[in-house]
Design an enzyme around this catalytic site. Structure first.
Site, mmCIF file in Angstrom:
data_model
loop_
_atom_site.group_PDB
_atom_site.id
_atom_site.type_symbol
_atom_site.label_atom_id
_atom_site.label_comp_id
_atom_site.label_asym_id
_atom_site.label_seq_id
_atom_site.Cartn_x
_atom_site.Cartn_y
_atom_site.Cartn_z
ATOM 1 N N SER A 160 27.422 -0.584 1.335
ATOM 2 C CA SER A 160 26.136 -1.407 1.173
ATOM 3 C C SER A 160 25.130 -1.422 2.540
ATOM 4 O O SER A 160 26.016 -0.511 3.543
ATOM 5 C CB SER A 160 27.031 -2.458 0.795
ATOM 6 N N SER A 161 23.785 -1.648 2.554
ATOM 7 C CA SER A 161 23.272 -1.745 3.696
ATOM 8 C C SER A 161 23.601 -3.650 3.853
ATOM 9 O O SER A 161 22.437 -4.106 4.829
ATOM 10 C CB SER A 161 21.614 -1.463 3.648
ATOM 11 N N THR A 174 17.951 -8.085 -3.625
ATOM 12 C CA THR A 174 18.987 -8.488 -3.346
ATOM 13 C C THR A 174 18.635 -10.315 -2.690
ATOM 14 O O THR A 174 17.401 -10.332 -2.559
ATOM 15 C CB THR A 174 18.875 -7.795 -2.302
#
Length: 572
Positions: free
Chosen positions: A437-438, A366
């Site tokens: 999602s985080s 990410t």
């Protein structure tokens, strides 16, 4: 999506000092690569705003950080319009293909097929990032898409030097990536694996970006690019359809907002789990004066707040278009008070003593960038392909490295994903559903300051943003916030994970005496990963309204990142 507003509103404008400036004195951009930061500044210099710059930064990161993100992935964009004061959350998360049912991820003996969940065509959701670029350009930007994408196209065609993290990541994923013809054509173009210092060119990706620039949505989700994506997935045994590719849509959602001390916090709603978790953790901590506590006591309380938020994440959160999420309960200060009441100030709560059943309620992977422009517009953007180099699969002729976000679903209930977090029915895959999602792009605003922050890091994203907010609350400047040492707890496994030397030996001993257990870096017997390690890549910018100055902070753990400020930019 419910807009959470459960505390007194932020101070009224007339409560701000009379001399407070109406707009920042220029532009500040922080991203994980200097070429991406510069791309954003170049687009603003051509008459663009923060939203045009977001396209330039995001697309350039998609070229120079294939290890972390790309056109074959998705992302979240938190926007603030400086003129209207409106905040909006752009959800460009990937979606599940119809064929990707849970049974497809089981071995003949019923065990979870980890390889299929993480590698190749079955690991990939339908990408959302290209649609986000089109949406931002058409609804919020000022420049044509071809102008905002020009830096990324140029960088893909001309190349950039391979950096150490990119080369290391390739070696870690080499076996998977070299399974696929299209990936070999890109990463073994010269017959040898990429190494640090090589000039890495991606002509197919440049052509894909050019079609997107010229034709907008249809340039990626239909036509030549779509045909190549579908053919590449099919050739490796996957089952995407032209209809679901062409049917991808960006969602606009209301952000979550709440108050922590003097800060109005604006953050990500579901399908991000980050905003709900931040709300819970900060409301739990709101009752304590952390500045008056020693390191051990402060860390204990922060960890206990993390433990409780991640427990709720496991059971309740998913795509709000598919499941009923008990938002009023989970984000209520009264619920947080109840969680706080279960914390023993002197003793760790074993995670297995927090109910493992639902109650009747309603890192290097990410990348992130932060932008403030001279009109007061703001963008916090977090994007990903999930694990290092995503699924490893590039459909031939596209240059597009596909994500492996299907692993973020609860493909087998109660089975941890690659980040060790579990899920159940709320996050089970369904056709067109977005996986949990985080990613947690976030704004902070007080009468004196405005800050934009976010980071990569899988499930650790949420706790890194928490620590960043606590750093700003303690008076740190952006670079110090980006450099803060990090620790993390996610309910299960019941361990405090931390960077090397994040806590003093004395603090560790005190916490261990309270019942906490550690995942110690370098200690394999205690779950460590080997030698000294760090995680995350936090990027943040700040506007200090009292001095009318801009500052940026780029994580020192990442040597190719850059935070740049251009003062005295003309206001348009």
């Amino acid at each position: 999506m419910l807009l959470v507003a459960f505390v007194p509103a932020a101070p009224a404008a007339d409560a701000v000092r009379p001399s407070a400036p109406a707009h920042p004195p220029g532009v500040a951009i922080a991203s994980a690569h200097t070429l991406a930061t510069q791309a954003g500044l170049d687009v603003i210099a051509q008459g663009g705003n923060a939203f045009d710059a977001a396209i330039a930064v995001s697309s350039t990161l998609s070229v120079v950080e294939p290890i972390s993100s790309g056109l074959g992935g998705g992302g979240f964009f938190l926007l603030h319009d400086g003129k209207t004061g409106k905040d909006v959350f752009i959800d460009a998360r990937e979606t599940a293909p119809a064929a990707a049912t849970p049974d497809k991820y089981l071995l003949p003996n019923g065990e979870f097929d980890r390889d299929r969940a993480e590698n190749g065509p079955w690991a990939a959701g339908i990408p959302g990032l290209p649609a986000a670029f089109v949406h931002l350009a058409e609804k919020y930007g000022r420049l044509p898409l071809k102008t905002s994408l020009a830096p990324a196209i140029r960088t893909a065609r001309e190349g950039f030097p391979v950096y150490a993290r990119m080369a290391r990541g390739y070696q870690a994923r080499r076996e998977v990536m070299e399974r696929y013809k299209g990936t070999r054509a890109v990463f073994l173009a010269n017959g040898q694996p990429i190494k640090e210092g090589d000039l890495f060119r991606q002509p197919d990706l440049a052509r894909t970006l050019e079609r997107l620039a010229a034709q907008g949505f249809d340039g990626f989700y239909k036509g030549e690019t779509a045909k190549r994506l579908l053919a590449g997935v099919k050739a490796e045994g996957g089952q995407w359809t032209a209809k679901e590719l062409a049917g991808y849509t960006v969602r606009e959602r209301a952000p979550l907002t709440f108050q922590y001390n003097d800060w109005k916090v604006t953050t990500a709603p579901p399908p991000s789990s980050g905003g709900v978790a931040l709300t819970q953790m900060l409301q739990i901590l709101d009752a304590y004066d952390l500045s008056k506590l020693d390191e051990a006591q402060r860390t204990h309380l922060i960890v206990e707040s993390m433990r409780r938020a991640f427990r709720d994440r496991t059971f309740y959160l998913g795509d709000p278009d598919f499941v009923q999420i008990p938002m009023k309960t989970l984000t209520s200060p009264y619920y947080a008070a109840g969680l706080r009441a279960t914390i023993n100030p002197q003793k760790a709560t074993p995670s297995d003593q927090l109910s493992g059943q639902q109650t009747p309620l309603e890192d290097e992977e990410t990348t992130h960038f932060s932008i403030i422009d001279a009109e007061g517009n703001r963008v916090a953007g977090t994007q990903t392909v999930n694990l290092l180099y995503g699924s490893g699969l590039i459909p031939p002729g596209t240059g597009v490295l596909l994500n492996n976000e299907m692993d973020d679903f609860a493909l087998k209930p109660g089975t941890p994903n690659a980040f060790g977090v579990m899920g159940y029915d709320a996050n089970a895959p369904k056709p067109g559903k977005r996986m949990l999602s985080s990613m947690t792009p976030t704004f902070l605003e007080s009468p004196q300051k405005v800050a934009v922050l976010g980071t990569p890091g899988g499930s650790r994203i949420i706790t890194m943003v928490l620590l960043g907010i606590l750093g700003y609350d303690a008076g740190l400047e952006p670079q110090a916030v980006a450099a803060l040492p990090r620790f993390h707890h996610q309910w299960m496994p019941d361990l405090i994970e931390m960077e090397t030397d994040a806590l003093s030996p004395g603090t560790q001993q005190t916490l261990e005496a309270m019942g906490h257990r550690f995942k110690v870096p370098g200690n394999a017997a205690q779950g460590g990963r080997g030698s000294s390690h760090v995680w995350g890549n936090l990027q943040t910018v700040e506007w200090d309204k009292t001095t009318n100055t801009l500052m940026g902070g780029s994580d020192p753990r990442n040597p190719v990142g850059a935070a740049k400020v251009v003062e005295s930019a003309p206001s348009r």
